[in-house]
Structure formats: C-alpha cells, structure tokens
Design an enzyme around this catalytic site. Structure first.
Site, PDB file in Angstrom:
ATOM      1  N   LYS A 281       0.670  -1.173  -0.048  1.00  0.00           N
ATOM      2  CA  LYS A 281       0.063  -0.145   0.051  1.00  0.00           C
ATOM      3  C   LYS A 281       0.978   1.463  -0.035  1.00  0.00           C
ATOM      4  CE  LYS A 281      -3.725  -2.273   2.762  1.00  0.00           C
ATOM      5  NZ  LYS A 281      -4.758  -1.828   1.974  1.00  0.00           N
ATOM      6  N   ARG A 355     -10.378 -11.419   1.864  1.00  0.00           N
ATOM      7  CA  ARG A 355     -11.279 -12.492   1.421  1.00  0.00           C
ATOM      8  C   ARG A 355     -10.771 -13.815   1.421  1.00  0.00           C
ATOM      9  NH1 ARG A 355     -11.921  -9.391  -3.933  1.00  0.00           N
ATOM     10  NH2 ARG A 355     -11.658  -7.779  -2.413  1.00  0.00           N
TER      11      ARG A 355
END
Length: 502
Positions: A281, A355
C-alpha cells in the site's frame, strides 16, 4: 458508570445535575415544563431573554434553581420538535454528557425518556440509546499513553427518570441492552485502537481466552498454524507466510440454548496489520491498517454483549487472524493457492487478502451446521467510496436474513445498505489458471469481493457486512467506532425474541 431507572417528578430529585430537553423555539419538553413551573417560570424567562434557543447540540448549565432540589439543571437543545430523530437525540445527549463530566458532578438524573423521536421508538429503545450514547461520550483510550488523564471528578451514576411507574420494566430492559452493547463496543474499540505491535493474532487469541474465563457460557478453541496445515487451510496460511507472527483461527462458542438449536455463526476478519503484502500500500495513512482487524474485534465484542445479556441462543464466533506483510516467503501476484474447500485461487493482488482468510473460515463454519452465517470485514476501499462512513455494505444469498439485519441496523442506529449479489458479477473473477481470481477488476469492487466469498457459502444462509467505511474514523477523531457491535447484537436480540415466541 452505574445506571438505574426510577420514577418520580423532576423537581423533587436530589442529584448533582438534572438534565431536561428543550426543543428549538423554546418549546419545553414535559419534564422541562415541570421544572419551569416549580421555578416560577425561570426557564421561560431565559428563553424569552434569548439565553437559550433549544437548537441541536446547545447546552446551558444552571445552578440553584428556585423550587428545584437538584444542585444543577442542564438544559439540552433538541432541535425542531417534529424533526427529532434517534440519531439527533444520540448526538445531543453525547454533548450533554460531556458537559456533565466537566462540571464536577458524580451523579445525574436524565429526564429525557419523555422526548418524542420521529421514529416513534418505545421506552426500551430510547433507554438503550441513552445508555449507549453516554458510554460512547465517556470512552477514552489510554492503554498506550504514559500519562492517563481521567476527568477530575468523573460521572459515576446516571438515573433515567420516568413519570409513569408502569414504564419502568421496559426502561430497565432497554438499560440492560444498552449496558451490554456498550461493553461490547468498548472491547471492540479498545482492540481496534491498539497498535499492531501489541494487538497481534496471539493477542487476539488471548483476549478470546479472557472472555471465556469471564463468562461460563463461553468456550474457546484456538487453532495453531500446525492445525491449519493439517486441515488444509491454504488460503489463510498463504496470507500469513509473509509475517513472523503465527496465524490463529479463534473460535468462541456461546451456549445459551439446547443442542437442538442450530447456532448463528459470526465470522470476523482479524487481520491485525495489513501492509498490502507484495502489492504494498502507499505509505500515507498506512498506520490505519491496524484497523483491518475490526471485523474480528466487532465479533468478539458482540460475543461479550451476548454473554452479558444471557440470550437464549447458540452463537459461534470464528476469527481468522494473521498479518499481511512483504517478505521473501510471502505469497506473490500470480501464485495459485488451494483453499480449505478444495477450490483453487489465483492471487492477482496480495492486498485482497481479507477474502482469502475469510474463505477458509467460512468453509470451517460448515462444521457447526449453522442456522445462518454472518461475516464481518473491512474488506474493500470501494465500499468507502460507495457508502462513506454512514452505512456498512450488506450483501447476502438470503433476502430474509438480509432484511432482518437491515432492520437491526435501523433500530440500533448502526445502519447497513444492501448491494446486489447478481450472478452477472461472478464472471469478473474468471481466471485462466485457477478456479477463480481473488480480485475482479476496478468495477464493483465491493460486490465482486462478496461474490468471491459467496463461492464458499453455497451450502448455508449467509450475509456479508463490509465495514471498511464504518469501523473507524480518520482525522482529528481518529479511532475505532466499535461498529457493527450494535447492529449484530440487535439482530441477536431479535432472534432471541423470535425464539421465545416459537
């Protein structure tokens, strides 16, 4: 704080501070009318002089009113009478609580249950709201500060006053709900606010153990890395490979009903720090990625509230927990991994790791033969863009379950908004090299994230809550919110009430 419910007249209450509501334009609530009458029109004179208008958030502290036994009277502005909503009452009351904390009193009486809100909430829900808002206004995070600065004379006792004794049982019920939810919210906020070097997967597991020691109705089980390897949790383990912190799969079982009753399973994403892995990120605001475990924190907070309320339900919390960091052993874009379900996944972006840990936890949940499964995760930045900080995203394969959760969000003030889960979105997850890819491109990111999870939930009733926009605040008020503990607990209360009527 100690909460009680009492019946009586406002002017006769011996207390450090008495709180009454006044609507915009100087319209007095029933309790304020009693105070005005006892003080021979003192409030009316103030309003006429322009000292208080009753606008939302306005407060005025008065001392030694004639004819009133309270040491202080705090006027709370409520805004327009016909437009007072529960959220406004919560905000106005939070402002009033902060004034009470600063004025030096240790006890107060709130005469606010006579206020009429637009949603026409009953006494129980209004009492609950007042307790939750008071606790939220009183919350302080100081675990990692060397100097702890509590209020000089903190508010210790709050009484909710009713004029009709017949309403007391309902108000006491609401107070009980509010206290339990506030405890769950506080736990979730504390866990969320802790830095990643303290709140590791091991720390989360230890917190679950503490809950099991505190409540006899809770039983904890922690799966270690070796256990997950034996089971074949390849997706969760792939995420954990880049970290030196060992992953944990935390299960916390609440037993409040017979074995015949199928449990409600709550799955919470417990990613204690998310750098994005190899798909790292940007540095800006990366510190806020300690909040990526707020799904897990919210689920643990909900379990605490459930145990406090002793609900006649069976509930199981499943929290997959790891870190997502770059390392020589970390999974890479293009890797193909095998999940616990046996389905293979092409990892196109290592920053779509939530996920991956959730899909193994969802598959693991099947062993409980659940009535329903609800997963909670700070899953997608796309949800923040779509819904902001106002509502959590909700996607489901069961419309009845979805509507129950949406209703719980409305009642609790912890709202969610439903997004579609149509089959057409599934094609965005197509992969040439595995059963599916872990991302579906830029379009409909929140939906495709849920579509990915849906592939692991076909055998049970399931709802996904994306709390990426609601789990914490940024800026000057930066900190965990404790959401969606109120929504989830309200849903469990609803289910408990339905169970009683069966």
């Amino acid at each position: 704080m100690n909460y009680t419910v009492a019946s009586g007249t406002p002017e006769k209450q011996r207390t450090g501070a008495l709180v009454v509501g006044i609507y915009e334009g100087g319209k007095l609530s029933p309790s304020a009318q009693r105070i005005d009458k006892a003080s021979e029109g003192y409030l009316s004179k103030l309003i006429k002089q322009g000292d208080f208008s009753g606008k939302k958030g306005q407060t005025l502290l008065l001392f030694a009113l004639p004819g009133v036994k309270a040491e202080r009277v705090l006027l709370m502005g409520c805004g327009q009478k016909d437009k007072l909503e529960a959220k406004h009452l919560r905000q106005n009351w939070s402002s009033a609580v902060k004034v009470l904390q600063e004025c030096g009193t240790t006890d107060a009486v709130a005469c606010l249950l006579d206020l009429k809100v637009k949603e026409d909430e009953d006494i129980a829900q209004r009492a609950r709201l007042l307790v939750e808002a008071a606790e939220q206004a009183s919350y302080r995070y100081d675990q990692t500060k060397s100097k702890k600065e509590p209020p000089p004379q903190p508010l210790k006792k709050l009484t909710l006053l009713l004029e009709q004794r017949s309403q007391q049982p309902a108000a006491e019920q609401g107070t009980c709900w509010g206290q339990a939810i506030a405890k769950g919210v506080s736990l979730a906020r504390n866990l969320g606010n802790l830095p990643g070097n303290i709140c590791t997967p091991t720390y989360l597991a230890d917190e679950a153990r503490k809950l099991a020691k505190e409540y006899k109705s809770l039983k904890v089980k922690i799966l270690e890395q070796e256990d997950m390897e034996k089971l074949g949790m390849g997706a969760l383990l792939a995420v954990a490979r880049g970290s030196r912190q060992p992953p944990k799969l935390i299960t916390l079982e609440y037993k409040g009903a017979s074995n015949k009753q199928k449990p409600i399973v709550l799955v919470g994403k417990g990613l204690t720090f998310d750098s994005g892995g190899i798909s790292i990120k940007p540095a800006e605001r990366m510190d806020e990625m300690k909040y990526d475990m707020c799904g897990g924190a919210g689920v643990l907070g909900t379990m605490k509230a459930c145990a406090e309320l002793e609900l006649p339900l069976n509930v199981v919390a499943v929290v997959p927990s790891s870190e997502n960091l770059p390392d020589g052993a970390a999974n890479k874009p293009g890797d193909v991994i095998t999940s616990l379900s046996g389905q293979t996944i092409e990892v196109l972006n290592t920053d779509a790791e939530g996920r991956l840990i959730l899909c193994d936890a969802l598959t693991y949940s099947k062993r409980y033969s659940p009535e329903v499964v609800i997963d909670v995760a700070t899953l997608t930045g796309a949800c923040v863009i779509a819904l902001g900080a106002q509502a959590s995203g909700l996607l489901s394969n069961d419309q009845t379950l979805a509507e129950s959760l949406l209703a719980a969000g409305q009642i609790s003030g912890d709202r969610a908004w439903q997004l579609p889960l149509w089959e057409e979105y599934q094609q965005q997850l197509d992969s040439n090299f595995a059963d599916m890819a872990n991302i579906g491109g830029r379009e409909a990111g929140t939906i495709t994230g849920a579509c990915f999870l849906a592939r692991f939930t076909e055998e049970f009733s399931w709802t996904h809550l994306d709390i990426a926009g609601t789990a914490w605040l940024s800026g000057k008020e930066k900190g965990a919110t404790g959401r969606p503990v109120p929504l989830l607990t309200q849903y469990l209360i609803q289910r408990a009430e339905e169970t009683k009527s069966l």
